[in-house]
Scaffold this motif. Structure first.
Motif, PDB file in Angstrom:
ATOM      1  N   THR A  76      -3.332   3.992 -12.246  1.00 13.87           N
ATOM      2  CA  THR A  76      -3.667   3.104 -11.978  1.00 13.87           C
ATOM      3  C   THR A  76      -2.322   1.801 -12.577  1.00 13.87           C
ATOM      4  O   THR A  76      -2.344   1.438 -12.269  1.00 13.87           O
ATOM      5  CB  THR A  76      -4.987   2.543 -11.252  1.00 13.87           C
ATOM      6  N   LYS A  95      -6.405  -1.366  -8.355  1.00 13.59           N
ATOM      7  CA  LYS A  95      -7.742  -1.096  -8.030  1.00 13.59           C
ATOM      8  C   LYS A  95      -8.107  -1.459  -6.703  1.00 13.59           C
ATOM      9  O   LYS A  95      -8.447  -0.562  -5.409  1.00 13.59           O
ATOM     10  CB  LYS A  95      -8.187  -0.755  -8.677  1.00 13.59           C
ATOM     11  N   ARG A  96      -7.442  -2.461  -6.387  1.00 14.22           N
ATOM     12  CA  ARG A  96      -8.206  -2.695  -4.870  1.00 14.22           C
ATOM     13  C   ARG A  96      -7.423  -1.788  -3.744  1.00 14.22           C
ATOM     14  O   ARG A  96      -7.758  -2.145  -3.075  1.00 14.22           O
ATOM     15  CB  ARG A  96      -8.346  -4.434  -5.356  1.00 14.22           C
ATOM     16  N   ILE A  97      -5.830  -2.530  -4.256  1.00 14.15           N
ATOM     17  CA  ILE A  97      -5.349  -1.234  -2.898  1.00 14.15           C
ATOM     18  C   ILE A  97      -5.533  -0.145  -2.944  1.00 14.15           C
ATOM     19  O   ILE A  97      -5.516   0.197  -1.861  1.00 14.15           O
ATOM     20  CB  ILE A  97      -3.364  -2.194  -3.477  1.00 14.15           C
ATOM     21  N   LYS A  98      -6.042   0.344  -4.212  1.00 15.83           N
ATOM     22  CA  LYS A  98      -6.294   1.575  -4.004  1.00 15.83           C
ATOM     23  C   LYS A  98      -7.070   2.342  -2.715  1.00 15.83           C
ATOM     24  O   LYS A  98      -7.585   2.499  -2.350  1.00 15.83           O
ATOM     25  CB  LYS A  98      -6.199   2.234  -5.422  1.00 15.83           C
ATOM     26  N   LYS A  99      -8.199   0.574  -3.482  1.00 18.64           N
ATOM     27  CA  LYS A  99     -10.006   1.273  -2.699  1.00 18.64           C
ATOM     28  C   LYS A  99      -9.306   1.186  -1.161  1.00 18.64           C
ATOM     29  O   LYS A  99      -9.497   1.776  -0.669  1.00 18.64           O
ATOM     30  CB  LYS A  99     -10.286   0.420  -3.323  1.00 18.64           C
ATOM     31  N   ARG A 100      -8.114  -0.359  -0.564  1.00 14.83           N
ATOM     32  CA  ARG A 100      -7.902   0.247   0.884  1.00 14.83           C
ATOM     33  C   ARG A 100      -7.130   0.998   1.412  1.00 14.83           C
ATOM     34  O   ARG A 100      -7.563   1.531   2.389  1.00 14.83           O
ATOM     35  CB  ARG A 100      -6.856  -1.123   0.982  1.00 14.83           C
ATOM     36  N   SER A 121      -6.147  -4.968 -12.159  1.00 11.36           N
ATOM     37  CA  SER A 121      -8.191  -4.703 -10.634  1.00 11.36           C
ATOM     38  C   SER A 121      -6.635  -5.253  -8.749  1.00 11.36           C
ATOM     39  O   SER A 121      -7.540  -4.453  -8.222  1.00 11.36           O
ATOM     40  CB  SER A 121      -8.151  -6.253 -10.585  1.00 11.36           C
ATOM     41  N   THR A 122      -5.717  -6.204  -8.933  1.00  9.12           N
ATOM     42  CA  THR A 122      -4.890  -5.562  -7.954  1.00  9.12           C
ATOM     43  C   THR A 122      -4.379  -4.479  -7.416  1.00  9.12           C
ATOM     44  O   THR A 122      -4.917  -4.079  -6.516  1.00  9.12           O
ATOM     45  CB  THR A 122      -3.765  -6.984  -7.903  1.00  9.12           C
ATOM     46  N   GLU A 143       0.993  -1.033  -0.044  1.00  6.59           N
ATOM     47  CA  GLU A 143       0.173   0.200   0.253  1.00  6.59           C
ATOM     48  C   GLU A 143       1.240   1.122  -0.133  1.00  6.59           C
ATOM     49  O   GLU A 143       0.542   2.727  -0.733  1.00  6.59           O
ATOM     50  CB  GLU A 143      -0.938  -0.017   1.570  1.00  6.59           C
TER      51      GLU A 143
END
Length: 68
Positions: free
Chosen positions: A37, A52-57, A49-50, A24
């Protein structure tokens, strides 16, 4: 708002307070430099997609800090 809109003291504060994982933290720093991204995914050798998922966290942790 984008992470690249934060000023240096804000970035330093978030790095200190958000308890980012190493992954992160690396992506947060890339985002603070204005990288997309897709570009980050390529540079970090991960899927979009990974990334984006980390960015969301990352944003979830930032929001939690903001609410304190």
């Amino acid at each position: 708002m984008k992470i690249s809109d934060f000023v240096k003291p804000e970035i330093d504060y978030l790095l200190e307070q958000c308890n980012f994982t190493n992954e992160e933290k690396a992506i947060f720093i890339e985002l603070s430099h204005g990288n997309t991204t897709e570009n980050i995914a390529e540079r970090c050798n991960i899927s979009v997609s990974t990334a984006k998922r980390i960015k969301k966290r990352i944003w979830t942790k930032i929001e939690r800090i903001k609410s304190l």
